[in-house]
Design a protein around this motif. Structure first.
Motif, PDB file in Angstrom:
ATOM      1  N   ASP A  61      17.702  24.421 -13.375  1.00  0.00           N
ATOM      2  CA  ASP A  61      18.638  23.383 -12.973  1.00  0.00           C
ATOM      3  C   ASP A  61      19.456  22.854 -14.143  1.00  0.00           C
ATOM      4  O   ASP A  61      20.183  21.869 -13.990  1.00  0.00           O
ATOM      5  CB  ASP A  61      17.879  22.214 -12.337  1.00  0.00           C
ATOM      6  CG  ASP A  61      17.250  22.589 -11.014  1.00  0.00           C
ATOM      7  OD1 ASP A  61      17.769  23.496 -10.354  1.00  0.00           O
ATOM      8  OD2 ASP A  61      16.245  21.967 -10.637  1.00  0.00           O
ATOM      9  N   GLY A  62      19.368  23.486 -15.287  1.00  0.00           N
ATOM     10  CA  GLY A  62      20.086  23.016 -16.465  1.00  0.00           C
ATOM     11  C   GLY A  62      21.584  22.893 -16.265  1.00  0.00           C
ATOM     12  O   GLY A  62      22.160  21.829 -16.537  1.00  0.00           O
TER      13      GLY A  62
ATOM     14  N   ALA B  47      23.349  22.589 -13.517  1.00  0.00           N
ATOM     15  CA  ALA B  47      23.659  21.546 -12.534  1.00  0.00           C
ATOM     16  C   ALA B  47      23.452  20.160 -13.134  1.00  0.00           C
ATOM     17  O   ALA B  47      24.233  19.243 -12.875  1.00  0.00           O
ATOM     18  CB  ALA B  47      22.798  21.725 -11.291  1.00  0.00           C
ATOM     19  N   PHE B  48      22.418  19.988 -13.935  1.00  0.00           N
ATOM     20  CA  PHE B  48      22.168  18.691 -14.563  1.00  0.00           C
ATOM     21  C   PHE B  48      23.325  18.288 -15.470  1.00  0.00           C
ATOM     22  O   PHE B  48      23.818  17.159 -15.407  1.00  0.00           O
ATOM     23  CB  PHE B  48      20.862  18.725 -15.361  1.00  0.00           C
ATOM     24  CG  PHE B  48      20.668  17.516 -16.207  1.00  0.00           C
ATOM     25  CD1 PHE B  48      20.249  16.318 -15.645  1.00  0.00           C
ATOM     26  CD2 PHE B  48      20.932  17.555 -17.569  1.00  0.00           C
ATOM     27  CE1 PHE B  48      20.095  15.180 -16.431  1.00  0.00           C
ATOM     28  CE2 PHE B  48      20.779  16.425 -18.354  1.00  0.00           C
ATOM     29  CZ  PHE B  48      20.354  15.240 -17.785  1.00  0.00           C
ATOM     30  N   PHE B  49      23.765  19.197 -16.339  1.00  0.00           N
ATOM     31  CA  PHE B  49      24.843  18.867 -17.264  1.00  0.00           C
ATOM     32  C   PHE B  49      26.154  18.616 -16.530  1.00  0.00           C
ATOM     33  O   PHE B  49      26.904  17.699 -16.871  1.00  0.00           O
ATOM     34  CB  PHE B  49      25.010  19.961 -18.323  1.00  0.00           C
ATOM     35  CG  PHE B  49      23.872  20.006 -19.291  1.00  0.00           C
ATOM     36  CD1 PHE B  49      23.607  18.926 -20.115  1.00  0.00           C
ATOM     37  CD2 PHE B  49      23.062  21.119 -19.370  1.00  0.00           C
ATOM     38  CE1 PHE B  49      22.551  18.949 -21.015  1.00  0.00           C
ATOM     39  CE2 PHE B  49      22.000  21.156 -20.266  1.00  0.00           C
ATOM     40  CZ  PHE B  49      21.751  20.073 -21.088  1.00  0.00           C
TER      41      PHE B  49
ATOM     42  N   MET C 145      26.518  17.587 -13.363  1.00  0.00           N
ATOM     43  CA  MET C 145      26.425  16.311 -12.641  1.00  0.00           C
ATOM     44  C   MET C 145      26.518  15.128 -13.593  1.00  0.00           C
ATOM     45  O   MET C 145      27.127  14.101 -13.252  1.00  0.00           O
ATOM     46  CB  MET C 145      25.124  16.237 -11.840  1.00  0.00           C
ATOM     47  CG  MET C 145      25.115  17.120 -10.626  1.00  0.00           C
ATOM     48  SD  MET C 145      23.675  16.919  -9.553  1.00  0.00           S
ATOM     49  CE  MET C 145      22.319  16.871 -10.674  1.00  0.00           C
ATOM     50  N   SER C 146      25.944  15.234 -14.769  1.00  0.00           N
ATOM     51  CA  SER C 146      26.023  14.141 -15.742  1.00  0.00           C
ATOM     52  C   SER C 146      27.464  13.907 -16.180  1.00  0.00           C
ATOM     53  O   SER C 146      27.943  12.771 -16.222  1.00  0.00           O
ATOM     54  CB  SER C 146      25.157  14.448 -16.962  1.00  0.00           C
ATOM     55  OG  SER C 146      23.811  14.539 -16.588  1.00  0.00           O
TER      56      SER C 146
ATOM     57  N   THR D 211      32.563  18.973 -10.178  1.00  0.00           N
ATOM     58  CA  THR D 211      31.231  19.580 -10.062  1.00  0.00           C
ATOM     59  C   THR D 211      31.308  21.083  -9.817  1.00  0.00           C
ATOM     60  O   THR D 211      30.564  21.840 -10.427  1.00  0.00           O
ATOM     61  CB  THR D 211      30.406  18.929  -8.936  1.00  0.00           C
ATOM     62  OG1 THR D 211      31.140  18.969  -7.724  1.00  0.00           O
ATOM     63  CG2 THR D 211      30.039  17.518  -9.286  1.00  0.00           C
TER      64      THR D 211
ATOM     65  N   SER E  54      29.271  26.992 -16.790  1.00  0.00           N
ATOM     66  CA  SER E  54      28.123  26.405 -17.489  1.00  0.00           C
ATOM     67  C   SER E  54      26.854  27.209 -17.246  1.00  0.00           C
ATOM     68  O   SER E  54      26.022  27.339 -18.142  1.00  0.00           O
ATOM     69  CB  SER E  54      27.928  24.944 -17.089  1.00  0.00           C
ATOM     70  OG  SER E  54      27.565  24.834 -15.744  1.00  0.00           O
ATOM     71  N   LYS E  55      26.707  27.807 -16.066  1.00  0.00           N
ATOM     72  CA  LYS E  55      25.554  28.671 -15.830  1.00  0.00           C
ATOM     73  C   LYS E  55      25.657  29.929 -16.691  1.00  0.00           C
ATOM     74  O   LYS E  55      24.674  30.372 -17.280  1.00  0.00           O
ATOM     75  CB  LYS E  55      25.432  29.048 -14.352  1.00  0.00           C
ATOM     76  CG  LYS E  55      24.187  29.856 -14.064  1.00  0.00           C
ATOM     77  CD  LYS E  55      23.923  30.007 -12.589  1.00  0.00           C
ATOM     78  CE  LYS E  55      22.641  30.802 -12.379  1.00  0.00           C
ATOM     79  NZ  LYS E  55      22.207  30.771 -10.988  1.00  0.00           N
TER      80      LYS E  55
END
Length: 133
Positions: free
Chosen positions: A58-59, A61-63, A65-66, A102, A109-110
């Motif tokens: 989930d790395g 998605a976390f970045f 979303m932040s 998003t 990013s992935k």
């Protein structure tokens, strides 16, 4: 030979990070990394690198979303303080911005996380002999 080390016929790209951001193989920089929007291919079609080592979790998605949360909340607060529009204007402005901030950076990013995982030979942690889980 380790699957992730340089292959003589396909030398490592000089910048696997740029290849990751473009959604390309982190080893050769030519083959496509994704078969769908976020679905990773099983292998590179050019150099044959096995993508089984990939586990970005989930790395990304976390970045994303932040970052998105910071941008959208800051913009909404500034707009509310300066203009005080009705709620429907907030919905019309911020829902598209949320989708853009998003979905657009999620795939690059992935790819970047996968390229970093490849570059640093990151793998799942394992307990050694005598280590307690």
């Amino acid at each position: 030979m380790d699957e992730r080390t340089d292959h003589p016929a396909h030398p490592a790209v000089s910048n696997p990070l740029a290849a990751g951001l473009r959604g390309r193989c982190p080893r050769c920089g030519q083959g496509r990394l994704f078969s769908g929007f976020l679905t990773v291919r099983p292998t590179c079609e050019v150099c044959g690198l096995d993508f089984a080592f990939i586990d970005s979790g989930d790395g990304p998605a976390f970045f994303v979303m932040s970052f998105s949360g910071f941008v959208v909340v800051a913009a909404a607060l500034i707009t509310e303080i300066m203009v005080q529009p009705p709620f429907w204007v907030h919905a019309a402005l911020w829902l598209p911005l949320i989708l853009i901030t998003t979905l657009a950076p999620l795939r690059p990013s992935k790819g970047l996380m996968i390229a970093l995982q490849y570059r640093h030979k990151a793998e799942e942690g394992r307990f050694g002999p005598g280590d307690m889980p």
